[in-house]
Design an enzyme around this catalytic site. Structure first.
Site, short mmCIF file in Angstrom:
data_model
loop_
_atom_site.label_atom_id
_atom_site.label_comp_id
_atom_site.label_asym_id
_atom_site.label_seq_id
_atom_site.Cartn_x
_atom_site.Cartn_y
_atom_site.Cartn_z
N ASP A 1 -8.49 6.42 11.86
CA ASP A 1 -7.90 5.10 12.09
C ASP A 1 -8.56 4.02 11.24
O ASP A 1 -7.88 3.08 10.79
CB ASP A 1 -8.04 4.71 13.57
CG ASP A 1 -6.92 5.27 14.42
OD1 ASP A 1 -6.05 5.98 13.88
OD2 ASP A 1 -6.91 4.99 15.63
N HIS B 1 -7.63 -5.48 17.68
CA HIS B 1 -8.32 -4.38 18.37
C HIS B 1 -9.83 -4.34 18.13
O HIS B 1 -10.55 -3.66 18.86
CB HIS B 1 -7.74 -3.03 17.95
CG HIS B 1 -6.34 -2.81 18.38
ND1 HIS B 1 -5.92 -2.92 19.69
CD2 HIS B 1 -5.22 -2.48 17.66
CE1 HIS B 1 -4.62 -2.67 19.76
NE2 HIS B 1 -4.18 -2.41 18.55
N GLY C 1 -8.47 0.80 15.97
CA GLY C 1 -7.06 0.55 15.75
C GLY C 1 -6.72 -0.16 14.47
O GLY C 1 -5.90 -1.09 14.46
N ASP D 1 2.54 -7.57 20.20
CA ASP D 1 2.38 -6.27 19.54
C ASP D 1 2.71 -5.15 20.53
O ASP D 1 2.58 -5.33 21.75
CB ASP D 1 0.93 -6.14 19.08
CG ASP D 1 0.68 -5.07 18.05
OD1 ASP D 1 0.59 -5.40 16.86
OD2 ASP D 1 0.55 -3.89 18.44
N HIS E 1 0.98 -2.54 20.99
CA HIS E 1 -0.28 -2.07 21.56
C HIS E 1 -0.97 -3.21 22.32
O HIS E 1 -0.88 -4.38 21.93
CB HIS E 1 -1.22 -1.57 20.44
CG HIS E 1 -0.64 -0.44 19.64
ND1 HIS E 1 0.04 -0.63 18.47
CD2 HIS E 1 -0.65 0.90 19.86
CE1 HIS E 1 0.44 0.54 17.99
NE2 HIS E 1 0.03 1.48 18.82
N ASP F 1 5.49 -3.81 15.55
CA ASP F 1 5.58 -2.37 15.82
C ASP F 1 6.33 -2.08 17.12
O ASP F 1 6.41 -0.93 17.55
CB ASP F 1 4.19 -1.72 15.83
CG ASP F 1 3.13 -2.56 16.51
OD1 ASP F 1 3.48 -3.58 17.12
OD2 ASP F 1 1.94 -2.20 16.41
N TYR G 1 4.68 -0.87 11.09
CA TYR G 1 4.42 0.24 10.16
C TYR G 1 5.69 0.82 9.55
O TYR G 1 5.62 1.81 8.84
CB TYR G 1 3.60 1.31 10.90
CG TYR G 1 2.40 0.66 11.56
CD1 TYR G 1 1.33 0.22 10.79
CD2 TYR G 1 2.39 0.38 12.93
CE1 TYR G 1 0.27 -0.46 11.37
CE2 TYR G 1 1.33 -0.29 13.51
CZ TYR G 1 0.28 -0.71 12.73
OH TYR G 1 -0.77 -1.39 13.30
#
Length: 395
Positions: free
Chosen positions: A92, A134, A142, A170, A172, A259, A303
Site C-alpha cells: 500500500d 489515512h 492507505g 471518501d 473509506h 472512490d 482509482y
C-alpha cells in the site's frame, strides 16, 4: 446559490504534486491529477484563475500531527534497507524517491489553501492533491504518508477558529483525521463510507463517538455495498445537515474522495459522476448556511483514473469557483485525444455526466432498507449528544 455568487475562491495547483508517485501499477497514480487539471482547463473552468503554487510544509507544521521519529523514518526510507517500519515499504505504501519532499509538498498545498481562507483572501479554497486522510501519527497507511487534512485543521485551530467541521465523503473511513481529533471537542469529524465489515480499514462504526470530553464529535455513517446516488444522498441529508447546524462550525473542511463511484476498482459503492456533482453542490450550500461560506475542499481517493476522477474533480473545481459545469457538457476533443493516447483501448465517456438522476426521497423515520438501518444507527448514536431527536425526521 445565485445570491452567493462572487465569493472569492482559491485553487492550489503545482505540477510538482505529480511527484507524489507510489510507482509501478500502484492505484494512486498521479496521472489522475494531471488529467483533472487538463480537463478543467479545456472546459474553461480555470479561465482567468491564478493557480496558486505550493511550498513544502516545514517539519514543524507536519509535526502538528506526526511524531518527529516518523518524519525521520520517512526521510531515511529511500536509502534504508527493506525493513523500514512505520507502515513504509508495504504494497500500500511503497517507498519512493524524495518521499518526504513530495509528501511535505502535498501538506504544504493544503496549508496554502487554509492560509488563503484564514487571511480573508478567499472564502473557499481547493487542493485536489490533498485529502490523504489515512496517515496516522507514527505510520503511513492507505497510500497516505502525511495527513495533510489533519495538519491543515490543526493549523486553522491555531488561527482562531474555535469550531471546525470535517466532512469526509471518501468510500473509506476517514480514520486518520478521526484519530487526530478524537479527543478534541473543537473538531467535528463526519465520515460517510462503505461499511467497515466489507472494506478496509475496518473502522468507522457509529459507536466511535469521540473521546472523553468530546463525545459526539466523531460521526460515522457506514453504508452498505451497492449504495447508489439516491440512497447515499438520502442518508447524507438525514444525518449531516442537522449535525452541522447543531455544531455551528466556523469553517467546513471536506475530503472529496471519488472512490465511491460504481466503476472504482477498489470498493463497492455505486455513485456516479452526477452524484458527486450533487454532493459538491450540497457541501457548498452547507458551507454558506452553517460556516459563513468558508470551505476548504481537498481531494482524496479515486482509482478509475481516466473515466471518473478527471470528470468528478473538474466538477469539484467548478463548484468551488461557482462555475458549475452542466452535466451534458461534452468532453473537449483535445482532452479526449490526450487521454486516448494514454490508454488507447480504454473507452471514454462522451460528456460530464453518467446519465444518472440524483433525485431522492427524504428519510421520514422509516427503516425499510439497509441504508435506512445505517441512518437509524448513526442518528441514535449521535443525535442525543447534540440535543437532537434521533427518531424525529424534522431534526
Amino acid at each position: 446559490m445565485d445570491a452567493d455568487r462572487g465569493r472569492k475562491a482559491a485553487v492550489v495547483w503545482d505540477e510538482s504534486f505529480l511527484g507524489y508517485d507510489l510507482g509501478g501499477d500502484h492505484p494512486l497514480n498521479p496521472v489522475r491529477l494531471d488529467l483533472t487539471v487538463r480537463l478543467a482547463t479545456s472546459l474553461g473552468v480555470l479561465d482567468g484563475v491564478d493557480l496558486i503554487p505550493a511550498e513544502a510544509a516545514a517539519e514543524s507544521e507536519i509535526e502538528r500531527v506526526h511524531e518527529p521519529s516518523y518524519l525521520n523514518a520517512v526521510r531515511a526510507a529511500p536509502l534504508a534497507g527493506w525493513d523500514v517500519g512505520h507502515g513504509l515499504g508495504t504494497a500500500d505504501n511503497p517507498v519512493f524517491d524524495r518521499m518526504h519532499e513530495a509528501s511535505a509538498l502535498v501538506v504544504g498545498g493544503s496549508l496554502t489553501a487554509a492560509r488563503k481562507i484564514a487571511s480573508g483572501e478567499a472564502d473557499r479554497a481547493v487542493n485536489i492533491a490533498g485529502g490523504l486522510h489515512h496517515a496516522m501519527r507514527d505510520h503511513a497507511a492507505g497510500f497516505c504518508v502525511y495527513n495533510d487534512c489533519a495538519v491543515a485543521i490543526s493549523w486553522l485551530l491555531d488561527q482562531g477558529f474555535e469550531r471546525i467541521a470535517y466532512v469526509d465523503t471518501d468510500v473509506h473511513h476517514g480514520d486518520g483525521v478521526q484519530a487526530a481529533f478524537y479527543d478534541d471537542p473543537r473538531v467535528l469529524t463526519v465520515s460517510l463510507h462503505q461499511n467497515p465489515l466489507s472494506l478496509w480499514p475496518g473502522t468507522g462504526r457509529p459507536a466511535e463517538l469521540g473521546g472523553p470530553g468530546a463525545e459526539g464529535t466523531s460521526v460515522n455513517l457506514a453504508l452498505p455495498p451497492g449504495t447508489g446516488d439516491a440512497a447515499w444522498l438520502r442518508a447524507f441529508e438525514a444525518t449531516v445537515p442537522a449535525l452541522l447546524r447543531a455544531f455551528r462550525p466556523q469553517l467546513l473542511v471536506t475530503q472529496c474522495g471519488v472512490d465511491t463511484h460504481r466503476e472504482d476498482p477498489l470498493a463497492d459503492l455505486a455513485l456516479t459522476v452526477d452524484g458527486h456533482r450533487a454532493v459538491y453542490r450540497r457541501l457548498r450550500d452547507l458551507a454558506v448556511e452553517v460556516a459563513g461560506g468558508k470551505w476548504l475542499a481537498l481531494g482524496g481517493g479515486g482509482y478509475e483514473l481516466l473515466r471518473v476522477v478527471p470528470r468528478s474533480w473538474t466538477h469539484l473545481l467548478a463548484t468551488v469557483l461557482d462555475r458549475d459545469v452542466e452535466p451534458n457538457a461534452p468532453l473537449p476533443a483535445d482532452w479526449v485525444a490526450h487521454a486516448s493516447r494514454l490508454a488507447p483501448n480504454r473507452p471514454l465517456p462522451s460528456s460530464m455526466s453518467d446519465g444518472s438522476g440524483t433525485g431522492f426521497t427524504p428519510w421520514g423515520g422509516e427503516v425499510d432498507t439497509p441504508v435506512d438501518v445505517a441512518v437509524r444507527d448513526t442518528r441514535r448514536a449521535l443525535f442525543p449528544l447534540h440535543g437532537l431527536d434521533p427518531d424525529d425526521p424534522r431534526d
